[in-house]
Design an enzyme around this catalytic site. Sequence first.
Site, PDB file in Angstrom:
ATOM      1  N   SER A 196       1.446 -48.754 -54.160  1.00  0.00           N
ATOM      2  CA  SER A 196       0.524 -47.628 -54.164  1.00  0.00           C
ATOM      3  C   SER A 196      -0.389 -47.578 -55.406  1.00  0.00           C
ATOM      4  O   SER A 196      -1.449 -46.958 -55.333  1.00  0.00           O
ATOM      5  CB  SER A 196       1.321 -46.324 -54.083  1.00  0.00           C
ATOM      6  OG  SER A 196       2.040 -46.093 -55.275  1.00  0.00           O
TER       7      SER A 196
ATOM      8  N   LYS B  18      -2.790 -44.024 -63.644  1.00  0.00           N
ATOM      9  CA  LYS B  18      -2.636 -43.657 -62.226  1.00  0.00           C
ATOM     10  C   LYS B  18      -2.693 -42.141 -62.090  1.00  0.00           C
ATOM     11  O   LYS B  18      -2.058 -41.421 -62.873  1.00  0.00           O
ATOM     12  CB  LYS B  18      -1.287 -44.189 -61.730  1.00  0.00           C
ATOM     13  CG  LYS B  18      -1.045 -44.000 -60.233  1.00  0.00           C
ATOM     14  CD  LYS B  18       0.295 -44.618 -59.829  1.00  0.00           C
ATOM     15  CE  LYS B  18       0.500 -44.593 -58.323  1.00  0.00           C
ATOM     16  NZ  LYS B  18       1.790 -45.216 -57.931  1.00  0.00           N
TER      17      LYS B  18
ATOM     18  N   SER C 139       5.537 -50.283 -56.096  1.00  0.00           N
ATOM     19  CA  SER C 139       4.158 -49.818 -56.301  1.00  0.00           C
ATOM     20  C   SER C 139       3.478 -50.287 -57.588  1.00  0.00           C
ATOM     21  O   SER C 139       2.287 -50.064 -57.759  1.00  0.00           O
ATOM     22  CB  SER C 139       4.105 -48.294 -56.245  1.00  0.00           C
ATOM     23  OG  SER C 139       4.203 -47.868 -54.913  1.00  0.00           O
TER      24      SER C 139
END
Lengths: 96, 447
Positions: free
Chosen positions: B133, B58, B157
């Site tokens: 997210s 990420k 997330s």
Amino acid sequence: MKLTDIQVKHVAKLANLPLSSEELKKYGEQLSKILDYIEQLNKIDTSKVNPTFNVVDKKNVWDEDIVKPSLSQEQALQNGQTKNDYFITKGVFEEE
Amino acid sequence: MDLTKLSLKQTIKALEDKQFSKQELNRAYLSKIDTLNSKLNVFLEVEKNTLGIPAAIKDIIITQNIKTTAGSKILSNFLPPYNATVIGRLLEKGCSVIGKTNHDEFAMGSSGENSAYGVTKNPWNLKKVPGGSSSGSAAAVAADMCVFSLGTDTGGSIRQPASLCGVVGLKTSYGRVSRYGAIALSSSLDQIGPFTKTVEDARTILEWISGEDGLDANCHGKPFQPQKSFKNLSGIKIGVPKEYFGKGLDKGVEKVIREAIKKLEELGGEIVEVSLPHTEYAIAAYYIILPSEVSSNLAKFDGIRFGFDRSKFGAEAKRRIMLGTFTLSAGYFDDYFIKAAKVRTLIKQDFEKAFEKVDVIVGPVSPTVAWDIGEKFDDPLAMYLSDAYTIPANLAGICGLSLPCGFVEGLPVGLQILGKYWGEDTILSVGEIYEQATDWHKEKPKL
């Protein structure tokens, strides 16, 4: 809770966010709506409850006072705008 | 053989047996990325010269000399001078960063739509959001564009996009994994964790990345040691909280989750109804605590040491900075921030009481399957409400797992297994027993 235009402007200033008048209006309305939702917390009696800020209850985590490998000056400066190996910032004593 | 379909465990075994080389492995993944990335918008950066086991990271986790944007225009030119602790640990284990994945700006969002670099598409249906997210990290595993990936979970997330993309996602107990080098969103809630193709792989990654490093003062303890203390579910008490099956839960999702619970019972688990009475207040408390911490953490972005000026923040970042600045401001701090911190105590106590009676708590991860891109974009409050079942675990600091347990109209549903603080071994064991008894994790999107 309905935020007034003055409050919204004040918050934007505290947050150092350059917002257009359109954005101020939009966020003012959205924040008021979110704050209305948040009001429901007042239904709970928390007078005898202690706050939790962190679930790890460690206190005073000490570190040995020894020099460890760290960034070189070049690395520390590599992402900023620099002059003579200093970061360039806004003047502190001038008028904005 | 399609190398990209192998789990981490299978990949390691095949490399040891010299069935293929690391070069071949990387070529297979890079070619997959080459074919799919323009369609899915998963990777913001791809590293072509990798020689390790390809991991997708990420883009809020910093990687030395690999551009790291946090999904924001404000960091569009940021080249980190060092690696996050988790990256260093993965490199030591023979992994390499194959690419940096897209996500909601500064990890704020539940759909991936808040990224400044465009929305990631759900591999199961390109018109749907992948969740957020950690949108790209979930989609990357679902579409076999990496062996595993890392994300961060502040209010769901990792678990929510894992659920919406049909992969395994683990939110670790707060303090289990060092956050050093993860660009901070909400410091008392953020945790790094893996997305994997199997539960067993999640266990391996946790072993690799956990344990104190002296750089995150809240991270403590030794690296995770798998115990696998039980091989079947007999004697295991599985709590089902009635508050996770109320208004707002999609009927189709509920049916799939009820069936999964029945399966756990068939496997020997004892189902016990539990109550988490303060669940309904979790979102309200979270949307005070999180923005407050955000407004403080994002104050460092002033365009001096890194990045551009504050006008470059996206809409959601600005909205949450404004909200948090307000709730921390003089005159409102006690009414909002302190009040929320007290409600947080009650939510934590709910779990502590429930875990006196049960070993794990199960329920849905997300009240719905993946929704249409654009559907909730203009209604922040509706978007916030989609995290109702994931947020409480972050407030309490406990661990949680999402794993595939079925489909509704062709879209994956994830089963959430919540554990006590430091209870990763138990939730992973329950998850593994369920996974071995079902085939849901073997389903792949047709791309």
